[in-house]
Design an enzyme around this catalytic site. Structure first.
Site, PDB file in Angstrom:
ATOM      1  N   LYS A  53     -61.974   1.397 -12.600  1.00 37.21           N
ATOM      2  CA  LYS A  53     -63.271   1.347 -13.303  1.00 37.21           C
ATOM      3  C   LYS A  53     -63.205   0.370 -14.455  1.00 37.21           C
ATOM      4  O   LYS A  53     -62.127   0.063 -14.995  1.00 37.21           O
ATOM      5  CB  LYS A  53     -63.690   2.724 -13.806  1.00 37.21           C
ATOM      6  CG  LYS A  53     -62.797   3.363 -14.882  1.00 37.21           C
ATOM      7  CD  LYS A  53     -63.124   2.973 -16.307  1.00 37.21           C
ATOM      8  CE  LYS A  53     -62.081   3.511 -17.289  1.00 37.21           C
ATOM      9  NZ  LYS A  53     -62.070   2.903 -18.589  1.00 37.21           N
ATOM     10  N   ASP A  70     -61.792  10.481 -17.591  1.00 35.40           N
ATOM     11  CA  ASP A  70     -62.253   9.495 -16.596  1.00 35.40           C
ATOM     12  C   ASP A  70     -62.166  10.002 -15.158  1.00 35.40           C
ATOM     13  O   ASP A  70     -62.571   9.296 -14.232  1.00 35.40           O
ATOM     14  CB  ASP A  70     -61.394   8.223 -16.667  1.00 35.40           C
ATOM     15  CG  ASP A  70     -61.535   7.490 -17.983  1.00 35.40           C
ATOM     16  OD1 ASP A  70     -62.595   7.627 -18.619  1.00 35.40           O
ATOM     17  OD2 ASP A  70     -60.589   6.783 -18.357  1.00 35.40           O
TER      18      ASP A  70
END
Ligand code: C5P
Length: 310
Positions: A14, A145
């Site tokens: 990401k 995350d």
């Protein structure tokens, strides 16, 4: 047919298109308002349920795998232990992680592997297909995350980053990633931003609506101008070479340049594949980073790509 006892999961890296960092909370985390995008740099995680009473085995292969812990220190191990507890199964799993995501780079590679293990366990251990929201809850306990690595695409993250909501998007964005020498431990970067902001009141974090508008319309020029990372001053203070790397972006056609998460990877948004190649060559030639990768986003979150009976 024999029920498959092994699955291979592909899980993306990401980047944060926008990372607003609010005040330090009582639990030691910071309140965030962020926009995540999943990029086409992947780890592949194979999980096999041996059901032989011999416990958990975890090995790590691939690029830079030597620096990744292969025992309890690996978040994927903790994900497996947690899933076994919740599913009331013995954790007789063999987990093999093939790293394609830059290690310790601010691209959530460790979180991605934990998400992949949750995806695999949900598939192997729940014949009905495990409810996504329950996997999300486990993911949130593992790390800020991890839920996004399950979800993928482009998403807004709030809370400490773990409360994720998909954002509407169109088109494909092209990225170049410059992998820096050395590491920036995430807690150290957060501590540094607290020090930098110690003399002022830190407001609640926000997301600039122009980021979400650019994502929705697939407008790379607008997105490049809107990229923002509140951790960037802290990452650059701890590793000054990042500033020099970021400066190379506009000189070589980047639409936007940003430190990825807590760093030290730098992410450059470019117009298309040709622009990506041109910038990648310039970054490699600069000698300021140890490797350069190209990627596109958004891509899907942790997904099962193969089922096997072994
Ligand atoms: O959630 P995760 O394990 O990824 O967080 C790693 C560290 O990063 C935390 O221990 C904390 O120091 C810092 N962090 C933070 N605020 C957040 C997310 C992470 O301070 N929202």
């Amino acid at each position: 047919m024999v029920k498959p006892n092994s699955v291979r999961v592909r899980v993306p890296a990401k980047v944060n298109l926008s990372l607003g960092v609010g005040p330090l909370r009582d639990d030691g985390f910071h309140e965030l308002a962020t926009v995540y995008q999943a990029l086409s740099l992947y780890d592949e995680v194979e999980v096999t349920d041996r059901a032989d009473g011999r416990g958990l085995h975890l090995t790590v292969a691939g690029r830079e795998s030597a620096t990744v812990p292969d025992g309890q220190g690996n978040l994927a191990w903790q994900a497996a232990a947690m899933a076994a507890h919740v599913f009331h199964r013995p954790p007789d799993l063999t987990i093999t992680i093939d790293k394609g995501i830059p290690v310790a780079g601010g691209m959530a590679g460790g979180s991605a592997d934990a998400a992949a293990v949750l995806r695999a366990c949900g598939h192997l251990w729940d014949p009905q297909g495990h409810p996504e929201f329950e996997l999300m809850e486990l993911a949130a306990q593992l790390g800020s995350d991890v839920p996004f690595a399950l979800l993928g695409g482009t998403a807004v993250g709030t809370g400490r980053g773990e409360v994720v909501t998909s954002a509407m998007g169109s088109g494909e964005f092209h990225w170049v990633l410059a992998l820096s020498e050395g590491q920036l431990p995430t807690p150290a970067v957060y501590r540094r931003i607290d020090e930098i902001r110690a003399d002022r009141e830190v407001p609640a974090p926000t997301i600039d609506p122009s980021v979400l508008l650019a994502v929705r319309t697939g407008d790379a020029v607008a997105l490049g101008a809107a990229l923002r990372n509140d951790l960037q001053p802290a990452a650059c203070a701890l590793m000054p070479v990042l500033e020099m790397l970021l400066d190379l972006g506009p000189e070589h056609g980047a639409l936007g340049s940003i430190v990825s998460g807590s760093g030290p990877t730098c992410a450059f948004l470019v117009a298309d594949e040709d622009a990506a190649l041109e910038l990648a060559v310039a970054l490699s030639a600069s000698g300021l980073c140890r490797a350069v990768r190209r990627a596109t986003g958004p891509v899907a979150g942790a997904s099962i790509v193969e089922e096997l009976s072994v």
